[in-house]
Write an enzyme that holds these catalytic residues in place. Structure first.
Site, mmCIF file in Angstrom:
data_model
loop_
_atom_site.group_PDB
_atom_site.id
_atom_site.type_symbol
_atom_site.label_atom_id
_atom_site.label_comp_id
_atom_site.label_asym_id
_atom_site.label_seq_id
_atom_site.Cartn_x
_atom_site.Cartn_y
_atom_site.Cartn_z
ATOM 1 C CG ASP A 102 -1.899 -0.946 1.202
ATOM 2 O OD1 ASP A 102 -2.556 -1.094 2.188
ATOM 3 O OD2 ASP A 102 -2.410 -1.451 0.235
ATOM 4 C CD GLU A 127 -7.119 3.151 1.881
ATOM 5 O OE1 GLU A 127 -7.142 2.678 0.600
ATOM 6 O OE2 GLU A 127 -7.539 2.433 2.702
ATOM 7 C CG ASP A 190 -7.928 2.669 -2.611
ATOM 8 O OD1 ASP A 190 -6.828 2.030 -2.158
ATOM 9 O OD2 ASP A 190 -9.026 2.261 -2.375
ATOM 10 C CB ILE A 192 -3.603 -1.874 -2.718
ATOM 11 C CG1 ILE A 192 -2.196 -2.140 -3.058
ATOM 12 C CG2 ILE A 192 -4.501 -3.309 -2.680
ATOM 13 C CD1 ILE A 192 -1.393 -3.245 -2.226
ATOM 14 C CG ASP A 193 -10.544 -0.528 -4.074
ATOM 15 O OD1 ASP A 193 -10.805 -0.112 -2.851
ATOM 16 O OD2 ASP A 193 -11.220 -0.553 -4.980
ATOM 17 C CB THR A 195 -6.548 -4.161 1.617
ATOM 18 O OG1 THR A 195 -6.111 -2.746 1.175
ATOM 19 C CG2 THR A 195 -5.336 -4.602 2.465
ATOM 20 C CG ASP A 342 -12.840 2.913 -1.350
ATOM 21 O OD1 ASP A 342 -11.791 2.123 -1.717
ATOM 22 O OD2 ASP A 342 -13.066 2.999 -0.073
HETATM 23 N N1 LIG Z 1 -17.417 -1.748 6.446
HETATM 24 C C1 LIG Z 1 -17.215 -1.223 5.134
HETATM 25 N N2 LIG Z 1 -18.257 -1.076 4.263
HETATM 26 C C2 LIG Z 1 -18.096 -0.583 3.040
HETATM 27 N N3 LIG Z 1 -16.935 -0.494 2.599
HETATM 28 C C3 LIG Z 1 -15.934 -0.731 3.288
HETATM 29 C C4 LIG Z 1 -16.021 -1.062 4.636
HETATM 30 N N4 LIG Z 1 -14.670 -1.169 5.294
HETATM 31 C C5 LIG Z 1 -13.862 -1.056 4.120
HETATM 32 N N5 LIG Z 1 -14.537 -0.770 3.064
HETATM 33 C C6 LIG Z 1 -14.105 -0.435 1.777
HETATM 34 O O1 LIG Z 1 -14.251 -1.274 0.861
HETATM 35 C C7 LIG Z 1 -12.965 -1.194 -0.195
HETATM 36 C C8 LIG Z 1 -13.033 -2.414 -0.993
HETATM 37 O O2 LIG Z 1 -14.110 -2.546 -1.895
HETATM 38 P P1 LIG Z 1 -14.738 -3.878 -2.141
HETATM 39 O O3 LIG Z 1 -15.522 -4.384 -1.110
HETATM 40 O O4 LIG Z 1 -15.637 -3.556 -3.375
HETATM 41 O O5 LIG Z 1 -13.454 -4.983 -2.315
HETATM 42 C C9 LIG Z 1 -11.843 -1.060 0.912
HETATM 43 O O6 LIG Z 1 -10.994 -0.443 0.281
HETATM 44 P P2 LIG Z 1 -9.240 -0.630 0.720
HETATM 45 O O7 LIG Z 1 -9.073 -2.105 0.296
HETATM 46 O O8 LIG Z 1 -8.724 0.048 -0.522
HETATM 47 O O9 LIG Z 1 -9.355 -0.254 2.048
HETATM 48 C C10 LIG Z 1 -12.468 -0.051 1.845
HETATM 49 O O10 LIG Z 1 -12.442 1.321 1.583
HETATM 50 MG MG LIG Z 2 -10.161 1.421 -1.265
HETATM 51 MG MG LIG Z 3 -7.655 0.406 2.991
HETATM 52 MG MG LIG Z 4 -6.651 1.019 -0.267
#
Ligand SMILES: Nc1ncnc2c1ncn2[C@@H]1O[C@H](COP(=O)(O)O)[C@@H](OP(=O)(O)O)[C@H]1O
Ligand SMILES: [Mg+2]
Ligand SMILES: [Mg+2]
Ligand SMILES: [Mg+2]
Length: 405
Positions: A102, A127, A190, A192-193, A195, A342
C-alpha cells in the site's frame, strides 16, 4: 449460490478459478425565455451519465502520466503479492506485506505524477499517510518500502532517477493528504483497493483519478489479477486465461482497456442488455462491505436469474465497463462513509463506457465534497436502459428492508 472471481489462492501459483460458494452533474434546465416556456425534467440517473463544465478540455498529458504511475504501482504490488503468496507466512493476520505494498504503491504514484507533470500544481487525495511509518518500530518496514520503490523504478525504464531515500518516500506518501474539494486539480488515489482480495490472492486494483473543479475528468484502473478475457460465464476450463488489465478513461473520450504488459488499447462499452433476466450483477466479495441480502432482494425483484458475482475492489467497475456483467450493487452497513478514492476512477471508467453510476436515490455521485462521498444509502451502477427498473427495485427493496439498514 454465488460466483466469485479471483486468482486461485490454493494452489497459490497462477490461473484464475471460478469459486462457487453456497451461499450532466449540476445540469441546468434549457432556457428559452422569448419563445415558450418548457416544462422539462431530466431523471437524475440520466444526469449522472453526463459530463460537467470542464468537458471540452484535454487531459492527455495527465492521462499518460496516470497510466504510467498506475502500471508501475501495479508491478510493485504484484511483486509483493507473489512473495506474500509464496511465503510460509501468508496468514491473513500478517498485515505487514500489505502495508508495504500500500505504502510503496502510494509513494510510487505520488513520485511519478509530480515528476512527470512539473508545471502543474500537485495535489493528491490518497488513502494512506506516513504516521505509523515514522515510528521507530517501523524502520525496517520503511527500508523495505524504499527498496521496493527504487527496484520498481530501476527495472521499468526509470533507472536514470537517483534512488529515493526513506525520507523521500515518507514525503511522497504524505503528499496524499490533500482535502480535494470543488476547486482546482486534485489527483485521487487508492494505492491498493481491495486489500482483503490482495491478501487472499484475489482481485485488487490501483485506482487513480483526476478531479477538475470537483468533477472527475480521468480515471485509470490497474487490475493485475483481472483476466483479459471476459469473466462472464467463466468456468474452470478457462482458468488459465492471461490476467492483468489497465482500464483508462478521459472525459468525453471513451474508455479503453489494454493489458498491463502494454498491448494496444481497445475501446470498451458497458453491456447493452435491456432484459434484467439476462443480466448478472457484481457485488463485494466481503459481506462486511455490502449487504448481500439486500442485493439479492433487488436482483429477485428485477428478475435477474444469474447468481451474484463477488469480486473485490474497483475491478468490478472495470469488468462492468467492458460488459462482463450489467449491474454493480453496493450497500454498506449503516454508518459507513464512502471515500472518494474507492469510486472516482471506477466511476469514470464506467461512465465513459456508457454506464450510469448513482447513489440509491438515483443522484449522481458528488466528488467535490472533500475526502468523503456524501450519499444516500448505497451505490448502484448499470447501463442507461436498465437503470429505471433497477432504481425502482432498489427503492422498493430498501423500503422493505429499512429496519435493518
Ligand atoms: N464496512 C465497510 N463497508 C463498506 N466498504 C468498506 C468497509 N470497510 C472497508 N470498506 C472499503 O471497501 C473497499 C474495498 O471494496 P470492495 O468491498 O469492493 O472490495 C476498501 O478499500 P481498501 O481495500 O482500499 O481499504 C475500503 O475502503
Ligand atoms: Mg479502497
Ligand atoms: Mg484500506
Ligand atoms: Mg486501499
Amino acid at each position: 449460490m454465488s460466483a466469485s472471481i479471483g486468482h486461485s489462492s490454493t494452489p497459490l501459483t497462477r490461473g484464475v478459478l471460478l469459486h462457487i460458494n453456497a451461499t450532466k452533474p449540476a445540469h441546468s434546465k434549457p432556457h428559452f425565455p422569448f419563445l415558450f416556456s418548457v416544462s422539462y425534467s431530466i431523471p437524475n440517473y440520466l444526469r449522472a451519465s453526463r459530463r460537467g463544465a470542464v468537458a471540452s478540455m484535454s487531459y492527455d498529458k495527465q492521462l499518460a502520466a496516470a497510466k504510467k504511475a498506475a502500471s508501475l504501482a501495479a508491478r510493485l504490488c504484484q511483486k509483493v503479492q507473489t512473495a506474500l503468496l509464496q511465503s510460509d507466512v501468508h496468514s491473513k493476520s500478517d498485515k505487514s506485506p500489505v502495508t508495504v505494498a500500500d505504502y510503496g504503491s502510494q509513494a510510487l504514484v505520488s513520485f511519478i505524477l509530480e515528476k512527470e507533470l512539473p508545471s502543474i500544481p500537485f495535489s493528491l487525495v490518497a488513502e494512506e499517510d506516513s504516521e505509523d511509518l515514522r515510528k521507530e518500530e517501523s524502520r525496517e518496514t520503511l527500508h523495505r518500502i524504499t527498496e521496493l520503490v527504487n527496484e520498481t523504478l530501476a527495472s521499468h525504464g526509470m533507472g536514470d532517477i537517483s534512488p529515493l531515500s526513506d525520507e523521500d518516500v515518507l514525503i511522497a506518501i504524505d503528499k496524499g493528504k490533500s482535502e480535494g474539494g470543488p476547486h482546482g486539480l486534485h489527483w485521487v488515489l487508492d494505492p491498493i483497493d481491495g486489500t482483503k482480495g490482495f491478501l487472499r490472492g484475489d482481485q485488487y486494483a490501483t485506482a487513480l483519478a483526476l478531479l477538475d473543479e470537483g468533477k472527475v475528468v480521468l480515471g485509470v484502473l490497474a487490475c493485475p489479477n483481472l483476466p483479459l478475457a471476459s469473466i462472464a460465464r467463466r468456468d474452470q476450463s478457462i482458468s488459465e486465461d492471461k490476467a492483468g488489465c489497465l482500464f483508462f478513461a478521459q472525459v468525453d473520450a471513451g474508455t479503453y482497456m489494454q493489458s498491463l504488459d502494454g498491448s494496444p488499447p481497445t475501446k470498451v462499452h458497458v453491456s447493452a442488455i435491456e432484459n434484467p433476466e439476462e443480466a448478472s450483477f457484481f457485488e463485494s466479495f466481503e459481506a462486511a462491505h455490502s449487504l448481500h441480502d439486500l442485493s439479492s432482494l433487488i436482483a429477485k425483484k428485477l428478475g435477474v436469474k444469474a447468481p451474484p458475482v463477488r469480486i473485490d475492489s474497483q475491478a468490478k467497475y472495470g469488468a462492468l465497463s467492458r460488459g462482463d456483467g450489467a449491474i454493480y450493487l453496493r450497500f454498506p452497513h449503516k454508518g459507513y462513509r464512502e471515500k472518494i478514492w474507492d469510486h472516482a476512477a471506477g466511476y469514470m471508467v464506467v461512465a465513459e463506457a456508457g454506464g450510469v453510476v448513482t447513489d440509491a436515490a438515483g443522484n449522481p455521485l458528488d466528488f467535490s465534497k472533500g475526502r468523503y462521498l456524501d450519499l444516500d444509502t448505497g451505490i448502484i451502477v448499470t447501463n442507461q436502459k436498465l437503470m429505471p427498473a433497477l432504481l425502482k427495485a432498489v427503492q422498493e427493496s430498501i423500503k422493505e428492508k429499512s429496519s435493518s439498514l
